[in-house]
Design a protein around this motif. Sequence first.
Motif, PDB file in Angstrom:
ATOM      1  N   LYS A 150       0.839  -1.206   0.000  1.00 23.98           N
ATOM      2  CA  LYS A 150       0.000   0.000   0.000  1.00 23.98           C
ATOM      3  C   LYS A 150       0.872   1.254   0.000  1.00 23.98           C
ATOM      4  O   LYS A 150       0.625   2.198  -0.756  1.00 23.98           O
ATOM      5  CB  LYS A 150      -0.902  -0.040   1.235  1.00 23.98           C
ATOM      6  CG  LYS A 150      -1.968   0.999   1.281  1.00 23.98           C
ATOM      7  CD  LYS A 150      -2.847   0.760   2.509  1.00 23.98           C
ATOM      8  CE  LYS A 150      -3.929   1.779   2.624  1.00 23.98           C
ATOM      9  NZ  LYS A 150      -4.781   1.550   3.805  1.00 23.98           N
ATOM     10  N   GLU A 151       1.907   1.255   0.825  1.00 23.35           N
ATOM     11  CA  GLU A 151       2.817   2.398   0.893  1.00 23.35           C
ATOM     12  C   GLU A 151       3.594   2.557  -0.415  1.00 23.35           C
ATOM     13  O   GLU A 151       3.770   3.677  -0.916  1.00 23.35           O
ATOM     14  CB  GLU A 151       3.788   2.240   2.073  1.00 23.35           C
ATOM     15  CG  GLU A 151       4.759   3.392   2.224  1.00 23.35           C
ATOM     16  CD  GLU A 151       4.108   4.737   2.445  1.00 23.35           C
ATOM     17  OE1 GLU A 151       4.690   5.753   1.991  1.00 23.35           O
ATOM     18  OE2 GLU A 151       3.009   4.801   3.040  1.00 23.35           O
ATOM     19  N   ARG A 152       4.057   1.436  -0.982  1.00 18.03           N
ATOM     20  CA  ARG A 152       4.805   1.492  -2.239  1.00 18.03           C
ATOM     21  C   ARG A 152       3.919   2.022  -3.372  1.00 18.03           C
ATOM     22  O   ARG A 152       4.358   2.813  -4.201  1.00 18.03           O
ATOM     23  CB  ARG A 152       5.353   0.102  -2.579  1.00 18.03           C
ATOM     24  CG  ARG A 152       6.419   0.118  -3.651  1.00 18.03           C
ATOM     25  CD  ARG A 152       7.075  -1.228  -3.864  1.00 18.03           C
ATOM     26  NE  ARG A 152       6.126  -2.279  -4.152  1.00 18.03           N
ATOM     27  CZ  ARG A 152       5.830  -3.292  -3.330  1.00 18.03           C
ATOM     28  NH1 ARG A 152       6.411  -3.387  -2.165  1.00 18.03           N
ATOM     29  NH2 ARG A 152       4.949  -4.205  -3.680  1.00 18.03           N
ATOM     30  N   ARG A 153       2.644   1.617  -3.379  1.00 20.37           N
ATOM     31  CA  ARG A 153       1.721   2.096  -4.403  1.00 20.37           C
ATOM     32  C   ARG A 153       1.513   3.608  -4.264  1.00 20.37           C
ATOM     33  O   ARG A 153       1.473   4.336  -5.261  1.00 20.37           O
ATOM     34  CB  ARG A 153       0.392   1.354  -4.319  1.00 20.37           C
ATOM     35  CG  ARG A 153      -0.596   1.743  -5.396  1.00 20.37           C
ATOM     36  CD  ARG A 153      -1.797   0.805  -5.390  1.00 20.37           C
ATOM     37  NE  ARG A 153      -2.829   1.236  -6.278  1.00 20.37           N
ATOM     38  CZ  ARG A 153      -2.845   1.028  -7.590  1.00 20.37           C
ATOM     39  NH1 ARG A 153      -1.853   0.373  -8.155  1.00 20.37           N
ATOM     40  NH2 ARG A 153      -3.837   1.450  -8.325  1.00 20.37           N
ATOM     41  N   LYS A 154       1.398   4.073  -3.031  1.00 16.98           N
ATOM     42  CA  LYS A 154       1.254   5.511  -2.787  1.00 16.98           C
ATOM     43  C   LYS A 154       2.464   6.254  -3.341  1.00 16.98           C
ATOM     44  O   LYS A 154       2.330   7.279  -4.018  1.00 16.98           O
ATOM     45  CB  LYS A 154       1.100   5.760  -1.285  1.00 16.98           C
ATOM     46  CG  LYS A 154       0.985   7.212  -0.903  1.00 16.98           C
ATOM     47  CD  LYS A 154       0.915   7.361   0.613  1.00 16.98           C
ATOM     48  CE  LYS A 154       1.164   8.798   0.993  1.00 16.98           C
ATOM     49  NZ  LYS A 154       1.544   8.951   2.388  1.00 16.98           N
TER      50      LYS A 154
END
Length: 173
Positions: A150-154
Amino acid sequence: MTAKPCSNSLAVKTSHVLPPDTNYHGTLFGGKLMAHIDDVAAIAAERHARKPVVTASTDSVDFLAPVKAGHSICVEAFVTWTHQTSMEVFVKVVTEDLLTGDRKVCTTAFMTFVAVDDNGRPVSVPEVYPETEQEKTLHTLAPTRAEQRKERRKQSKELAATFGTSFPWNKGV
């Protein structure tokens, strides 16, 4: 929906590595191996969901040992964790020297797939449960990997917004 064991989604594919599949070092092109990984992982996800799936992300593809022309690869994948419409799939690739029988894990990867309906919209998937100690380990650590995804996608979205569709040296393209 009834929960299913991880083992129900297991997909396995063995392929011979031929010279056209290799680079000038005589080892399998990484992109070629990634295509095998995506293919088998998608089969595992679709087998679990019993719905069409799309690749949502690849966490990592770690190349641990070279795969040489004349060897084989065995790609194994199964669903380790689910969340509403998505499925995490663990992939392990083993290379084998067919003449000596020497086998090595050459690659591991985690991928995420989303089940979709006929209009390409996400649909719910059954829960998955682990049975073996290895499956339990992967299942237990999956929420942490999901948060990292989720953080990497952000961060990826921020990079896309920062860079846009062109670079400063090719403004007209």
